[in-house]
Design an enzyme around this catalytic site. Structure first.
Site, short mmCIF file in Angstrom:
data_model
loop_
_atom_site.label_atom_id
_atom_site.label_comp_id
_atom_site.label_asym_id
_atom_site.label_seq_id
_atom_site.Cartn_x
_atom_site.Cartn_y
_atom_site.Cartn_z
N GLY A 123 11.67 -14.53 -27.39
CA GLY A 123 10.34 -14.43 -27.96
C GLY A 123 10.39 -13.54 -29.18
N TYR A 178 9.90 -10.49 -29.27
CA TYR A 178 10.53 -9.22 -28.89
C TYR A 178 12.04 -9.27 -29.01
CZ TYR A 178 11.71 -11.72 -24.64
OH TYR A 178 12.21 -12.64 -23.76
N GLY A 179 12.65 -10.47 -28.86
CA GLY A 179 14.10 -10.59 -28.85
C GLY A 179 14.56 -11.66 -27.88
N VAL A 234 16.70 -12.54 -23.94
CA VAL A 234 17.20 -12.07 -22.65
C VAL A 234 18.37 -12.95 -22.25
CG1 VAL A 234 16.69 -11.62 -20.22
CG2 VAL A 234 14.91 -11.26 -21.94
N LYS A 266 18.37 -7.50 -22.01
CA LYS A 266 17.31 -7.76 -22.99
C LYS A 266 17.72 -7.15 -24.32
CE LYS A 266 12.25 -7.28 -23.32
NZ LYS A 266 11.05 -6.75 -22.61
N ASP A 313 -0.71 -5.59 -18.51
CA ASP A 313 -0.33 -6.97 -18.83
C ASP A 313 0.23 -7.68 -17.59
OD1 ASP A 313 -0.14 -9.18 -20.47
OD2 ASP A 313 1.81 -8.63 -21.30
#
Length: 283
Positions: free
Chosen positions: A7, A9-10, A12, A26, A118
């Site tokens: 995503g 974010y990076g 995994v 991650k 979240d």
């Protein structure tokens, strides 16, 4: 071994140690000059300071490689959304065991004065050990905050799991937003689809009120409900809310009794995670 998620974010990755143990690594997109700089990031600080618990993400190791921060966690086979989408997973005993573990994880966060902010199926991971036994953890603390703060940001969490107080734009919410979101997740496990699927903030509020009714007039922010055409709705008794949920979800009364309390419009009326663990549904 393989890329398992990615995503903004990076990424995994699934990885295996020389001893044959599986891990999830991650790799974050954001670049850092040092580990000390990376450790100032909110979720890293929380992961490093939160006491270990079997149902909360545990940071095994973290390191910088080629400027990218890598976080090492236990590996889990799937997230809860993937589990929900499998029709074979509708067993009442399976769901009860999973719900208990989720609430234990939430309780641990709240006992350590943290609000997750979240909670959703994608942020719960699990591995099935036997027919009714699982390993499970609540993950992704990127939006976590301390619940002894007086004010919070008003935009947090995915809309379908957002509490009424967040939808109203309030910033003095507390850990009870996690209780509402967890109630939404548990409901989704029963039916296979999100309970409140609003198209925008107002539609989301309306869909909640259609199921749980208007809050009592003593509700602290009742005047903010003018964004809704309240004349079209009314307050519902606890029994009416339970009956609504039983019809929508097709679940038994003890589960819907717990959900009706977790999904109460007024956070003051919602139980704590610890209280949820004591409900008849888990007996």
């Amino acid at each position: 071994l393989e890329l398992i998620d990615q995503g903004t974010y990076g990424q995994v990755y699934k990885a295996k140690s020389t001893q044959g143990k599986l891990y999830a690594i991650k790799k974050l997109s954001q670049k850092y000059d040092s580990l000390e700089e990376a450790q100032k990031q909110n979720d890293i600080k929380i992961l490093c300071s939160l006491p270990n618990h079997p149902h909360c993400a545990r940071l095994i190791s973290h390191y910088i490689y080629e400027g990218a921060l890598h976080l090492v966690f236990e590996y889990f086979e799937q997230n809860l959304l993937q589990f929900i989408q499998n029709e074979e997973n509708k067993s009442g005993l399976k769901l009860r065991n999973i719900n208990f573990m989720i609430l234990q994880g939430i309780c641990h966060l709240h006992n350590n004065k943290l609000i997750h902010r979240d909670i959703k199926p994608e942020n719960i991971v699990l591995t099935q050990i036997s027919d009714f036994s699982f390993r499970l953890q609540v993950i992704d603390f990127g939006l976590c905050t301390q619940h002894d703060k007086q004010q919070h940001t008003n935009y947090m969490s995915t809309r379908w799991y957002r509490s009424p107080e967040q939808l109203l734009g309030l910033t003095d919410y507390n850990e009870k937003i996690d209780i509402f979101a967890t109630g939404c997740v548990i409901a989704e496990m029963c039916s296979g689809y999100p309970l409140f699927q609003g198209n925008d903030q107002i539609d989301q509020l309306t869909k909640i009120i259609e199921v749980v009714g208007l809050p009592k007039t003593k509700y602290k922010y009742y005047d903010k409900l003018k964004v809704i055409k309240c004349d079209n709705y009314k307050q519902l008794t606890h029994k009416q809310v339970v009956e609504n949920l039983m019809v929508i979800l097709g679940c038994d009364q003890t589960l819907c009794d717990m959900l009706s309390k977790m999904l109460n419009f007024d956070p003051m009326e919602r139980p704590s995670a610890q209280q949820c663990l004591q409900f008849a549904y888990f007996k």
